[in-house]
Design an enzyme around this catalytic site. Structure first.
Site, PDB file in Angstrom:
ATOM      1  N   HIS A 123       0.864  -1.181   0.138  1.00 53.74           N
ATOM      2  CA  HIS A 123       0.071  -0.301  -0.147  1.00 53.74           C
ATOM      3  C   HIS A 123       0.808   1.283  -0.064  1.00 53.74           C
ATOM      4  O   HIS A 123       0.601   2.072  -0.561  1.00 53.74           O
ATOM      5  CB  HIS A 123      -0.910   0.124   1.320  1.00 53.74           C
ATOM      6  CG  HIS A 123      -1.866   1.192   1.132  1.00 53.74           C
ATOM      7  ND1 HIS A 123      -2.621   0.917   0.407  1.00 53.74           N
ATOM      8  CD2 HIS A 123      -2.093   2.039   1.971  1.00 53.74           C
ATOM      9  CE1 HIS A 123      -3.538   2.397   0.681  1.00 53.74           C
ATOM     10  NE2 HIS A 123      -3.086   2.955   1.688  1.00 53.74           N
ATOM     11  N   CYS A 182       0.701  -1.569 -18.032  1.00 54.71           N
ATOM     12  CA  CYS A 182      -0.210  -0.744 -17.109  1.00 54.71           C
ATOM     13  C   CYS A 182       0.014  -1.081 -15.655  1.00 54.71           C
ATOM     14  O   CYS A 182      -0.803  -0.564 -14.907  1.00 54.71           O
ATOM     15  CB  CYS A 182      -1.550  -0.716 -17.387  1.00 54.71           C
ATOM     16  SG  CYS A 182      -2.386  -2.277 -17.507  1.00 54.71           S
TER      17      CYS A 182
HETATM   18  C1  PEP Z   1      -2.047  -5.520 -12.974  1.00 52.32           C
HETATM   19  O1  PEP Z   1      -2.320  -6.601 -12.497  1.00 52.32           O
HETATM   20  O2  PEP Z   1      -0.740  -5.052 -13.034  1.00 52.32           O
HETATM   21  C2  PEP Z   1      -2.996  -4.261 -13.133  1.00 52.32           C
HETATM   22  C3  PEP Z   1      -2.436  -3.314 -14.004  1.00 52.32           C
HETATM   23  O3  PEP Z   1      -4.015  -4.431 -12.619  1.00 52.32           O
HETATM   24  P1  PEP Z   1      -4.887  -4.420 -11.217  1.00 52.32           P
HETATM   25  O4  PEP Z   1      -3.318  -3.918 -10.251  1.00 52.32           O
HETATM   26  O5  PEP Z   1      -5.890  -3.567 -11.374  1.00 52.32           O
HETATM   27  O6  PEP Z   1      -5.008  -5.712 -10.841  1.00 52.32           O
END
Ligand code: PEP
Ligand code: MG
Length: 556
Positions: free
Chosen positions: A185, A484
């Site tokens: 976090h 991402c």
């Molecule tokens: C990931 O898993 O890297 C992602 C971008 O999705 P989330 O963090 O929302 O699971």
């Protein structure tokens, strides 16, 4: 020069300042038998009410959607009549208020832990609320963010969501925690606030408040006892870096012009307030879960359509990559009252939900297509989370095309998808690598488990190898492959990813300037070399060290 502590660096930049530690939890005094049950019960209840109200007020002020949801949930827990009832019955049995609260919270924590999913995650935050309530009953300072009266480096064992919601970036210079990891976090919040941060830094809690330190996020170090000429030198370097950050703008590209689009991760239209300027290149991950949180009924197509249209309008004609609902595991949604799964992270989550609830996905795609037609000039890309096979990718793309969405892609979050990246990409228009989940599944290490954060380090060569095979698929098929996950926000990793041929990096808005600066400081050949060095390393630490060593001082 004093001692240097080492940890896991998060983000970029160097901050110099005195440390101030998070207020310690109150000590429980010796128990005493209760004479006046009513007065004692009122003390406990008043403290619970005060903490619940404080948490609710913080939620209202909070701009980060995830933290806001956590604060709301914690406020509700503090106001839970069952908790109050339990405290009262303990007090009636002559236990004093602090001990009654302590015991009642412990019972509550066990209950939540057994409930699994989202509630189990909240179990860890209960100690934080408990400490606040007990401090109020005892009349001692409430633990949390300190106020030393000057800008400071915030130091803690680990920060809670309540702490991070209270961070004021005009006074907090950097974050350092003794525990935690790259996806904890604290790390996520540090990235979104753009603060230099070092997590998993043993020894930091042993320092005295007021000790002046230099926190170097790129190097993952904390230099202790900075003074004199060294202090002057570090301050000058900081000012120079600020000036360079402010000076570099425009689209993401390397020094010799290889384009790497720098996109935003958002959870709602409000996340685009104040960020859509001449340098804005679009949204690389719109997490749509926020609209579905805290609901007992799924939102209607019309409601979804309005919410998506707001985001498309806010993006002012720039690309918006919308991720369809990623429910389950770390994102359980109350309205999906599904059967309990023995292992939710390996269960029916993400796109797999469409096996059981196809209309949920179709409604969302329909709402998105309608929103796109409501907003002239909108550029909508849609992608599915947790895709494992080319067949799943093909089925998703068909459904998206059926409602008229022109660009459909998939996230690469499980090793099977990365290993067959080319076959996946044949079926769709683009890939987006979710490094948070890809790390979790590659290393079979729960992304929320702080003791396994070394395995989840995005510099792990095994993870980088999977990302590289996705990039390679993109090059072969000449289709975009972006990242991402949190890894995209690390300026030095961004250079590595550019070298692999990744075409876009999506991250929290505050992380973008440092990534832009890092890319602008490297040529394509330097990025390629950084990628080779990282991929050829034996472990995460040497991958990070070899890239940081080679390129230190350029843009980071
Ligand atoms: C990931 O898993 O890297 C992602 C971008 O999705 P989330 O963090 O929302 O699971
Ligand atoms: Mg994910």
């Amino acid at each position: 020069m004093g001692e240097t502590l080492r940890g896991l660096g998060v983000g970029s930049g160097v901050a110099v300042g005195p440390i101030a530690k998070r207020g310690a939890p109150p000590e429980l005094p010796a128990a005493h038998p209760v004479d006046d049950v009513e007065t004692e019960a009122r003390r406990a209840r008043d403290a619970l009410v005060a903490v619940s109200a404080d948490l609710a007020a913080r939620a209202v002020r909070c701009t980060d959607p995830t933290t806001k949801a956590v604060l709301d949930a914690l406020s509700m827990i503090a106001a839970d009549p069952d908790l109050d009832e339990e405290v009262r019955s303990l007090i009636e049995a002559r236990t004093d208020a602090p001990h009654a609260l302590h015991a009642a919270f412990e019972g509550y924590r066990e209950l939540l832990a057994q409930a699994g999913d989202y509630l189990a995650e909240r179990a860890g935050d209960l100690a934080d609320i408990r400490d606040r309530v007990i401090a109020i009953v005892l009349g001692v300072p409430v633990p949390g963010i300190p106020d030393p009266g000057e800008p400071f480096v915030l130091v803690a064992d680990e920060l809670s969501p309540v702490d991070t919601a209270a961070i004021d970036t005009s006074t907090v210079l950097a974050l350092v925690t003794e525990r935690g990891g790259a996806t904890s976090h604290t790390a996520i919040v540090a990235r979104s606030l753009g603060l230099p941060c070092v997590v998993a830094c043993p020894g930091i809690m042993a320092l005295r408040d007021g000790t002046v330190v230099a926190v170097d996020a790129a190097a993952g170090t904390v230099e202790v006892g900075v003074q004199g000429a060294r202090l002057v030198e570090l301050r000058a370097e900081g000012a120079d870096r600020e000036a360079r950050l402010a000076a570099v703008g425009g689209p993401g590209r390397t020094a010799d012009g290889r384009a790497v689009a720098l996109l935003h991760n958002i959870g709602a239209a409000a996340d685009l307030d104040d960020v859509v300027d001449a340098s804005f290149e679009g949204v690389g991950l719109f997490r749509t879960e926020l609209l579905f949180l805290d609901r007992t009924e799924r939102p209607s197509v019309a409601e979804q359509r309005d919410a998506y249209a707001r985001v498309l309008r806010a993006a002012a004609g720039r690309k918006v990559v919308v991720r369809t609902l990623d429910a389950g595991a770390d994102k359980p949604l109350p309205f999906l009252a599904r059967r309990a799964e023995p292992n939710p992270a390996l269960g029916v989550r993400g796109l797999r939900l469409a096996r059981e609830l196809p209309d949920l996905l179709d409604d969302q795609l329909r709402a998105l297509a309608d929103a796109a037609s409501d907003v002239p000039g909108a550029e909508v890309w849609v992608m599915a989370p947790m895709v494992s096979t080319p067949g799943e990718a093909a089925a998703f793309v068909t459904r998206a095309r059926n409602v008229g969405l022109p660009k459909a892609g998939v996230m690469v979050e499980v090793p099977a998808a990365a290993l067959r990246a080319r076959e996946l990409l044949v079926e769709c228009d683009f890939l987006s690598v979710g490094t948070n989940d890809l790390a979790q599944y590659t290393f079979a290490a729960d992304r929320l488990e702080s003791s396994l954060q070394d395995l989840l380090d995005p510099w792990q060569p095994a993870l980088l190898g999977l990302v590289a095979s996705c990039a390679e698929a993109g090059r072969l098929l000449d289709r975009p492959v972006g990242i991402c996950g949190e890894a995209a926000a690390d300026p030095q990793l961004a250079v590595v990813f550019a070298g692999m041929g990744i075409t876009s990096l999506s991250m929290a808005a505050r992380a973008i300037p440092a990534v832009r600066l890092a890319l602008a400081g490297r040529t394509t050949a330097e990025c390629d070399e950084a990628a080779k060095l990282a991929l050829g390393s034996v472990d995460a630490a040497s991958a990070h060290a070899v890239v940081a060593g080679r390129h230190r001082g350029v843009g980071s």
